[in-house]
Design an enzyme around this catalytic site. Structure first.
Site, PDB file in Angstrom:
ATOM      1  CG  ASP A  13      43.226  36.799  36.488  1.00  0.00           C
ATOM      2  OD1 ASP A  13      42.846  37.773  35.800  1.00  0.00           O
ATOM      3  OD2 ASP A  13      42.532  35.774  36.677  1.00  0.00           O
ATOM      4  CG  ASP A  15      36.941  38.397  37.054  1.00  0.00           C
ATOM      5  OD1 ASP A  15      36.078  38.562  37.920  1.00  0.00           O
ATOM      6  OD2 ASP A  15      37.309  39.299  36.276  1.00  0.00           O
ATOM      7  CG  ASP A 175      41.776  31.865  36.390  1.00  0.00           C
ATOM      8  OD1 ASP A 175      40.719  31.359  35.967  1.00  0.00           O
ATOM      9  OD2 ASP A 175      42.063  33.057  36.198  1.00  0.00           O
TER      10      ASP A 175
END
Length: 234
Positions: A13, A15, A175
């Protein structure tokens, strides 16, 4: 730390995993709101809206400001956001600790890597290049490159096909619960990083295969050595 065996490729991922992008995103969202005589939300609040793509972030911002997110209002605000974000994306984005060094070691050791993000595609490659990590990835999938975004597994299916991997051979590092749910739906193993955004929730609640505090710990996790000691996250 127990190793994950048979991992032949990694997907990340963006961001909240590779980059701390909340400052730039928040600045653009706030400018888009203020331009419509709405209150600014602030970085800490905007950070909890990150992860589902720009349209959903805009919808969340409008609802927070007390505005019905009609299709027309979302489109207007999204256009404002895109214009402002083009100005804030570079100055408002930084790499998390250990990211560049770890990616460099993985690339040196021949591990194929992809970025899988819900971020609007036009922003992704220039941002990676500007931060000096674009060349580490053989595949970049942005939010406009698939019909359905994470948490749907479609982006990871695309990675598997492009890299020629089985689901069991790909490790997805993220995250947020969207990342973990996408990995689980695709049959891939997952790592949840604790320092990201995840709507203000603990990543452990999404039950990734492994939870890590330090990005560099990905190396021993998949059986690769680190060429030098790195500072722990603070």
């Amino acid at each position: 730390m127990a190793e994950l065996t048979a991992i032949r490729g990694l997907a990340f991922d963006l961001d909240g995993t590779l980059i701390h992008s909340a400052p730039g995103l928040a600045a653009a969202i706030d400018q888009a709101l203020v331009a419509q005589s709405l209150p600014a939300a602030g970085e800490s609040r905007v950070a909890t809206w990150i992860g589902n793509g720009a349209d959903v972030m805009v919808e969340r911002a409008l609802r927070w400001a007390g505005v019905e997110p009609t299709a027309a209002r979302v489109q207007e605000t999204r256009e404002r956001f895109d214009s402002y974000y083009a100005q804030t994306v570079d100055s408002g984005s930084t790499l998390f600790l250990q990211v560049k060094e770890t990616l460099a070691q993985l690339a040196q050791q021949g591990v194929p890597m992809a970025v899988v993000t819900n971020k609007p595609t036009p922003f992704v490659a220039p941002l990676l290049a500007g931060l000096g990590i674009g060349d580490y990835f053989s595949l970049i999938i942005g939010g406009d490159d698939v019909i359905v975004k994470k948490p749907h597994p479609a982006p990871l299916y695309l990675v598997l096909g492009k890299l020629g991997l089985r689901a069991s051979e790909l490790l997805f590092v993220g995250d947020s619960r969207n990342d973990i749910q996408a990995a689980q739906a695709a049959g891939c193993r997952s790592v949840g990083m604790t320092y990201g955004y995840n709507y203000g929730e603990a990543i452990e609640l999404s039950q990734p295969d492994v939870v890590l505090d330090r990005f560099a710990d990905i190396l021993p996790l998949i059986g690769h050595s680190s060429s030098h000691n790195q500072e722990p996250l603070v």
